[in-house]
Design a protein around this motif. Structure first.
Motif, PDB file in Angstrom:
ATOM      1  N   PHE A  38     -11.118  50.463  11.832  1.00  0.00           N
ATOM      2  CA  PHE A  38     -10.871  49.059  12.196  1.00  0.00           C
ATOM      3  C   PHE A  38     -11.711  48.145  11.315  1.00  0.00           C
TER       4      PHE A  38
ATOM      5  N   TYR B  97     -13.203  44.138  11.443  1.00  0.00           N
ATOM      6  CA  TYR B  97     -13.418  42.951  12.264  1.00  0.00           C
ATOM      7  C   TYR B  97     -14.136  41.899  11.419  1.00  0.00           C
TER       8      TYR B  97
ATOM      9  N   GLN C  27     -16.793  38.668  11.944  1.00  0.00           N
ATOM     10  CA  GLN C  27     -17.683  38.049  12.927  1.00  0.00           C
ATOM     11  C   GLN C  27     -18.340  36.809  12.322  1.00  0.00           C
TER      12      GLN C  27
ATOM     13  N   GLN D 149     -20.668  34.188  17.137  1.00  0.00           N
ATOM     14  CA  GLN D 149     -19.417  34.564  17.814  1.00  0.00           C
ATOM     15  C   GLN D 149     -19.332  36.073  17.980  1.00  0.00           C
ATOM     16  N   GLY D 150     -18.388  36.504  18.795  1.00  0.00           N
ATOM     17  CA  GLY D 150     -18.096  37.924  18.862  1.00  0.00           C
ATOM     18  C   GLY D 150     -17.189  38.322  17.714  1.00  0.00           C
ATOM     19  N   PRO D 151     -17.091  39.610  17.455  1.00  0.00           N
ATOM     20  CA  PRO D 151     -16.181  40.075  16.399  1.00  0.00           C
ATOM     21  C   PRO D 151     -14.734  39.728  16.727  1.00  0.00           C
ATOM     22  N   GLU D 152     -13.945  39.513  15.695  1.00  0.00           N
ATOM     23  CA  GLU D 152     -12.504  39.299  15.866  1.00  0.00           C
ATOM     24  C   GLU D 152     -11.764  40.330  15.047  1.00  0.00           C
ATOM     25  N   PHE D 153     -10.783  40.941  15.677  1.00  0.00           N
ATOM     26  CA  PHE D 153     -10.000  42.009  15.060  1.00  0.00           C
ATOM     27  C   PHE D 153      -9.243  41.498  13.839  1.00  0.00           C
TER      28      PHE D 153
ATOM     29  N   ASP E 101      -1.649  48.034  12.441  1.00  0.00           N
ATOM     30  CA  ASP E 101      -1.730  46.689  13.011  1.00  0.00           C
ATOM     31  C   ASP E 101      -2.520  45.819  12.043  1.00  0.00           C
TER      32      ASP E 101
ATOM     33  N   SER F 244      -2.245  42.339  12.499  1.00  0.00           N
ATOM     34  CA  SER F 244      -1.975  41.038  13.119  1.00  0.00           C
ATOM     35  C   SER F 244      -3.151  40.079  13.060  1.00  0.00           C
TER      36      SER F 244
ATOM     37  N   LEU G 295     -17.137  43.612   9.599  1.00  0.00           N
ATOM     38  CA  LEU G 295     -17.553  44.859  10.222  1.00  0.00           C
ATOM     39  C   LEU G 295     -16.437  45.885  10.142  1.00  0.00           C
TER      40      LEU G 295
ATOM     41  N   ASN H 145     -12.460  56.411  22.708  1.00  0.00           N
ATOM     42  CA  ASN H 145     -12.386  54.954  22.612  1.00  0.00           C
ATOM     43  C   ASN H 145     -13.633  54.301  22.047  1.00  0.00           C
ATOM     44  N   GLU H 146     -14.752  55.024  22.044  1.00  0.00           N
ATOM     45  CA  GLU H 146     -15.989  54.429  21.558  1.00  0.00           C
ATOM     46  C   GLU H 146     -15.891  54.193  20.061  1.00  0.00           C
ATOM     47  N   GLN H 147     -16.170  52.964  19.640  1.00  0.00           N
ATOM     48  CA  GLN H 147     -16.104  52.637  18.221  1.00  0.00           C
ATOM     49  C   GLN H 147     -17.507  52.687  17.628  1.00  0.00           C
TER      50      GLN H 147
ATOM     51  N   PHE I 272     -19.781  51.519  14.583  1.00  0.00           N
ATOM     52  CA  PHE I 272     -19.762  50.417  13.625  1.00  0.00           C
ATOM     53  C   PHE I 272     -20.691  50.659  12.450  1.00  0.00           C
TER      54      PHE I 272
END
Lengths: 111, 113
Positions: free
Chosen positions: B33, B35, B37, B41-45, B56, B58, B91, B100-102, B104
């Motif tokens: 993935f 992201y 940041q 702010q928080g990270p954005e995909f 994806d 998007s 990131l 599910n744990e990513q 980084f």
């Protein structure tokens, strides 16, 4: 766009006290995760709670999840100066792929 | 390697320059993935790969952003004709199959002047 909102945005406590931060989200989820971010170690996964769980513990961390209210809380007990960091909740938006993040809570633990 | 690595750690670019950011995921991790940041702010995909397939994209803000993972391991995020609003930390994260744990990387801090 960010999905979650954490509150408080900033929290300052003394070492040994407990810290509670909350997160709200908007869409249905399969799971919700909490991460910690500081300058030394970057973003680190803390704990994952699944949508069918209500509470989970890991060491000094306790996470609750209320899917009816679309909210979660993270409790850090007996805080330490090393817990100083930003804490983020992240949801999978129900698709188990990308994470959708909140704005984070900045926690300062004073020695 | 022991963790996700990213390079460079810091990049300063003049507006209009092209940049390439590299991510080395944990060996064997299938999903990767990116992201973005912004400060405070928080990270954005941005985008997501499963092996070499980009499933994806998007979150990519414009067609100036392009990502690839040709052999299903190392990934590159390219930003063409950088703008000041591209300044952020980028990131990279990877996931072991079925989990599910990513995990980084340390991120690349991009500053566009």
């Amino acid at each position: 766009s960010q999905q979650g909102e954490e509150d408080p945005q900033a929290l300052s406590i003394q070492e040994g006290e407990n810290a509670t931060m909350n997160c709200s989200y908007k869409t249905s989820i399969n799971n919700l995760q909490w991460y910690r971010q500081n300058s030394g170690r970057g973003l680190v996964h803390l704990i994952l709670i699944r949508s069918n769980e209500r509470e989970k513990h890991s060491g000094r961390l306790r996470v609750t999840l209320d899917t009816s209210k679309k909210s979660s809380s993270l409790l850090i007990t007996a805080s330490r100066a090393a817990d100083t960091a930003s804490y983020f909740c992240a949801t999978d938006g129900g698709n188990n792929r990308k994470l959708i993040w909140g704005l984070g809570t900045s926690l300062a633990v004073n020695p | 390697g022991a963790g996700v690595s990213q390079s460079p750690r810091y990049k300063v670019a003049k507006r209009g320059q092209d940049v390439a950011l590299r991510c080395d995921p944990i060996s064997g991790h299938v999903s990767l993935f990116w992201y973005q940041q912004a400060l405070g702010q928080g990270p954005e995909f941005l985008t997501y790969f499963q092996n070499e397939a980009q499933l994806d994209k998007s979150g990519l803000p414009s067609d100036r952003f392009f990502a690839e993972r040709p052999e299903g391991s190392v990934s590159t995020l390219k930003i063409q004709r950088t703008q000041q609003e591209d300044s952020a930390v980028y990131l990279c994260a990877s996931i072991r199959g079925g989990y599910n744990e990513q995990f980084f990387g340390p991120g690349t801090r991009l500053t566009v002047l």
